[in-house]
Design a protein around this motif. Structure first.
Motif, PDB file in Angstrom:
ATOM      1  N   HIS A  69     -34.959  -9.123  66.378  1.00 38.30           N
ATOM      2  CA  HIS A  69     -35.096  -9.628  67.711  1.00 38.30           C
ATOM      3  C   HIS A  69     -36.337  -8.761  68.306  1.00 38.30           C
ATOM      4  O   HIS A  69     -36.675  -7.490  67.708  1.00 38.30           O
ATOM      5  CB  HIS A  69     -33.810  -9.495  68.431  1.00 38.30           C
ATOM      6  N   LEU A  70     -36.692  -8.866  69.343  1.00 37.11           N
ATOM      7  CA  LEU A  70     -37.913  -8.195  69.851  1.00 37.11           C
ATOM      8  C   LEU A  70     -37.400  -7.936  71.432  1.00 37.11           C
ATOM      9  O   LEU A  70     -36.756  -8.662  72.255  1.00 37.11           O
ATOM     10  CB  LEU A  70     -39.050  -8.971  70.339  1.00 37.11           C
ATOM     11  N   ILE A  76     -38.195   4.790  76.396  1.00 35.76           N
ATOM     12  CA  ILE A  76     -38.408   5.227  74.972  1.00 35.76           C
ATOM     13  C   ILE A  76     -37.304   5.301  74.117  1.00 35.76           C
ATOM     14  O   ILE A  76     -36.896   4.943  73.228  1.00 35.76           O
ATOM     15  CB  ILE A  76     -39.157   6.623  74.823  1.00 35.76           C
ATOM     16  N   PRO A  77     -35.947   5.865  74.790  1.00 31.80           N
ATOM     17  CA  PRO A  77     -34.683   6.172  73.873  1.00 31.80           C
ATOM     18  C   PRO A  77     -34.017   4.748  73.737  1.00 31.80           C
ATOM     19  O   PRO A  77     -33.534   4.471  72.564  1.00 31.80           O
ATOM     20  CB  PRO A  77     -33.775   6.901  75.025  1.00 31.80           C
ATOM     21  N   LEU A  78     -34.386   3.771  74.430  1.00 34.07           N
ATOM     22  CA  LEU A  78     -33.998   2.370  74.266  1.00 34.07           C
ATOM     23  C   LEU A  78     -34.914   1.761  73.112  1.00 34.07           C
ATOM     24  O   LEU A  78     -34.291   1.204  72.044  1.00 34.07           O
ATOM     25  CB  LEU A  78     -34.284   1.375  75.108  1.00 34.07           C
ATOM     26  N   ALA A  79     -36.022   2.172  73.062  1.00 30.47           N
ATOM     27  CA  ALA A  79     -36.852   1.766  72.088  1.00 30.47           C
ATOM     28  C   ALA A  79     -36.630   2.173  70.818  1.00 30.47           C
ATOM     29  O   ALA A  79     -36.509   1.773  69.576  1.00 30.47           O
ATOM     30  CB  ALA A  79     -38.194   2.042  72.221  1.00 30.47           C
ATOM     31  N   ALA A  80     -36.157   3.409  70.665  1.00 30.79           N
ATOM     32  CA  ALA A  80     -35.540   4.137  69.397  1.00 30.79           C
ATOM     33  C   ALA A  80     -34.418   3.397  68.748  1.00 30.79           C
ATOM     34  O   ALA A  80     -34.395   3.410  67.698  1.00 30.79           O
ATOM     35  CB  ALA A  80     -35.107   5.687  69.548  1.00 30.79           C
ATOM     36  N   GLN A  81     -33.360   3.003  69.756  1.00 32.38           N
ATOM     37  CA  GLN A  81     -32.279   2.498  69.448  1.00 32.38           C
ATOM     38  C   GLN A  81     -32.577   1.092  68.863  1.00 32.38           C
ATOM     39  O   GLN A  81     -31.958   0.768  67.852  1.00 32.38           O
ATOM     40  CB  GLN A  81     -31.250   2.055  70.781  1.00 32.38           C
ATOM     41  N   VAL A  82     -33.657   0.388  69.422  1.00 25.01           N
ATOM     42  CA  VAL A  82     -34.101  -0.796  69.014  1.00 25.01           C
ATOM     43  C   VAL A  82     -34.718  -0.780  67.558  1.00 25.01           C
ATOM     44  O   VAL A  82     -34.418  -1.578  66.660  1.00 25.01           O
ATOM     45  CB  VAL A  82     -35.104  -1.537  69.903  1.00 25.01           C
ATOM     46  N   VAL A  83     -35.632   0.367  67.322  1.00 24.02           N
ATOM     47  CA  VAL A  83     -36.018   0.439  66.041  1.00 24.02           C
ATOM     48  C   VAL A  83     -34.975   0.787  65.050  1.00 24.02           C
ATOM     49  O   VAL A  83     -34.991   0.136  63.740  1.00 24.02           O
ATOM     50  CB  VAL A  83     -37.213   1.610  66.212  1.00 24.02           C
ATOM     51  N   ALA A  84     -33.991   1.566  65.481  1.00 20.49           N
ATOM     52  CA  ALA A  84     -32.866   1.977  64.346  1.00 20.49           C
ATOM     53  C   ALA A  84     -32.260   0.621  64.013  1.00 20.49           C
ATOM     54  O   ALA A  84     -31.484   0.893  62.975  1.00 20.49           O
ATOM     55  CB  ALA A  84     -31.906   3.237  65.002  1.00 20.49           C
ATOM     56  N   SER A  85     -32.103  -0.285  64.983  1.00 14.56           N
ATOM     57  CA  SER A  85     -31.364  -1.811  64.553  1.00 14.56           C
ATOM     58  C   SER A  85     -32.099  -2.710  63.889  1.00 14.56           C
ATOM     59  O   SER A  85     -31.862  -3.748  63.653  1.00 14.56           O
ATOM     60  CB  SER A  85     -30.885  -1.995  65.986  1.00 14.56           C
ATOM     61  N   HIS A  86     -33.355  -2.159  63.146  1.00 16.05           N
ATOM     62  CA  HIS A  86     -34.289  -2.952  62.744  1.00 16.05           C
ATOM     63  C   HIS A  86     -34.823  -4.324  63.327  1.00 16.05           C
ATOM     64  O   HIS A  86     -34.987  -5.243  63.001  1.00 16.05           O
ATOM     65  CB  HIS A  86     -33.643  -3.261  61.324  1.00 16.05           C
ATOM     66  N   HIS A  88     -37.606  -5.032  66.862  1.00 10.80           N
ATOM     67  CA  HIS A  88     -39.045  -4.615  67.220  1.00 10.80           C
ATOM     68  C   HIS A  88     -38.925  -4.221  68.942  1.00 10.80           C
ATOM     69  O   HIS A  88     -38.318  -4.971  69.726  1.00 10.80           O
ATOM     70  CB  HIS A  88     -39.952  -5.817  67.191  1.00 10.80           C
ATOM     71  N   ALA A  89     -39.717  -3.173  69.020  1.00 10.26           N
ATOM     72  CA  ALA A  89     -39.676  -2.615  70.367  1.00 10.26           C
ATOM     73  C   ALA A  89     -41.073  -2.580  70.876  1.00 10.26           C
ATOM     74  O   ALA A  89     -42.078  -2.090  70.054  1.00 10.26           O
ATOM     75  CB  ALA A  89     -39.044  -1.289  70.482  1.00 10.26           C
ATOM     76  N   LEU A  90     -41.470  -3.371  72.081  1.00 13.74           N
ATOM     77  CA  LEU A  90     -42.763  -3.278  72.378  1.00 13.74           C
ATOM     78  C   LEU A  90     -42.880  -2.840  74.093  1.00 13.74           C
ATOM     79  O   LEU A  90     -42.127  -3.297  74.847  1.00 13.74           O
ATOM     80  CB  LEU A  90     -43.182  -4.805  72.332  1.00 13.74           C
ATOM     81  N   SER A  91     -43.870  -2.006  74.173  1.00 17.63           N
ATOM     82  CA  SER A  91     -43.798  -1.332  75.665  1.00 17.63           C
ATOM     83  C   SER A  91     -44.837  -2.652  76.367  1.00 17.63           C
ATOM     84  O   SER A  91     -45.443  -3.116  76.033  1.00 17.63           O
ATOM     85  CB  SER A  91     -44.596  -0.134  75.796  1.00 17.63           C
ATOM     86  N   PRO A  92     -44.508  -2.668  77.811  1.00 15.47           N
ATOM     87  CA  PRO A  92     -45.200  -3.399  78.657  1.00 15.47           C
ATOM     88  C   PRO A  92     -46.923  -3.362  78.726  1.00 15.47           C
ATOM     89  O   PRO A  92     -47.600  -3.999  79.029  1.00 15.47           O
ATOM     90  CB  PRO A  92     -44.593  -3.291  80.104  1.00 15.47           C
ATOM     91  N   ARG A  93     -47.125  -2.137  77.913  1.00 12.09           N
ATOM     92  CA  ARG A  93     -48.557  -1.648  77.903  1.00 12.09           C
ATOM     93  C   ARG A  93     -48.967  -2.117  76.704  1.00 12.09           C
ATOM     94  O   ARG A  93     -50.339  -1.724  76.370  1.00 12.09           O
ATOM     95  CB  ARG A  93     -48.825  -0.204  78.305  1.00 12.09           C
TER      96      ARG A  93
END
Length: 150
Positions: A69-70, A76-86, A88-93
């Motif tokens: 999923h994306l 950033i802590p949420l992005a880290a959890q997303v990455v750990a869940s295999h 994709h994490a994308l910032s609004p920038r």
């Protein structure tokens, strides 16, 4: 690929880009926020309002997230959890987080938190610009093409 949006602080122009991308690629898009947000009438797009409180939207997203999923988030802590869940994490920038850069992003966030905790004025993030919007749109398009159907 389901697209999730940590939507409380997500800029409106980014949401508009995501609405168009969901329709164009026929991917489900879910915005999660503490407040009600209007979304276009579409069977692909929905809005989930979670209770107010610290990280409630993050908790909802993580509970429903699957590998691949994306998630669109500036958290950033949420992005880290997303990455750990295999996923994709994308910032609004337009910054795409992965195993190769999430630790550095977390370390910088923690460092800035420490500075603020000692009374150092660090300021907030810079204003969202047209260049940020373009960087986000370009990275989103690259990612959607890479995983197919973009």
């Amino acid at each position: 690929m389901h697209i999730w949006v940590d939507a409380d602080a997500c800029p409106g122009v980014v949401k508009d880009i995501l609405f168009r991308a969901a329709e164009r690629t026929k991917r489900p898009l879910t915005l999660v926020a503490n407040q009600y947000l209007r979304v276009p009438a579409s069977p692909l797009i929905r809005m989930i309002q979670v209770p107010g409180g610290f990280d409630e939207a993050d908790k909802y997203i993580v509970a429903h997230l699957q590998a691949g999923h994306l998630v669109i988030t500036a958290d950033i802590p949420l992005a880290a959890q997303v990455v750990a869940s295999h996923a994709h994490a994308l910032s609004p920038r337009g910054e795409l987080y992965g195993t190769e850069n999430i630790r550095e992003a977390l370390a910088m966030r923690d460092f800035m938190d420490t500075l603020r905790g000692t009374g150092v004025e660090t300021g907030g993030p810079p204003a969202f610009t047209a260049a940020d919007r373009q960087a986000f749109a370009n990275q989103l398009d690259r990612l959607l093409r890479r995983v197919g159907g973009g």
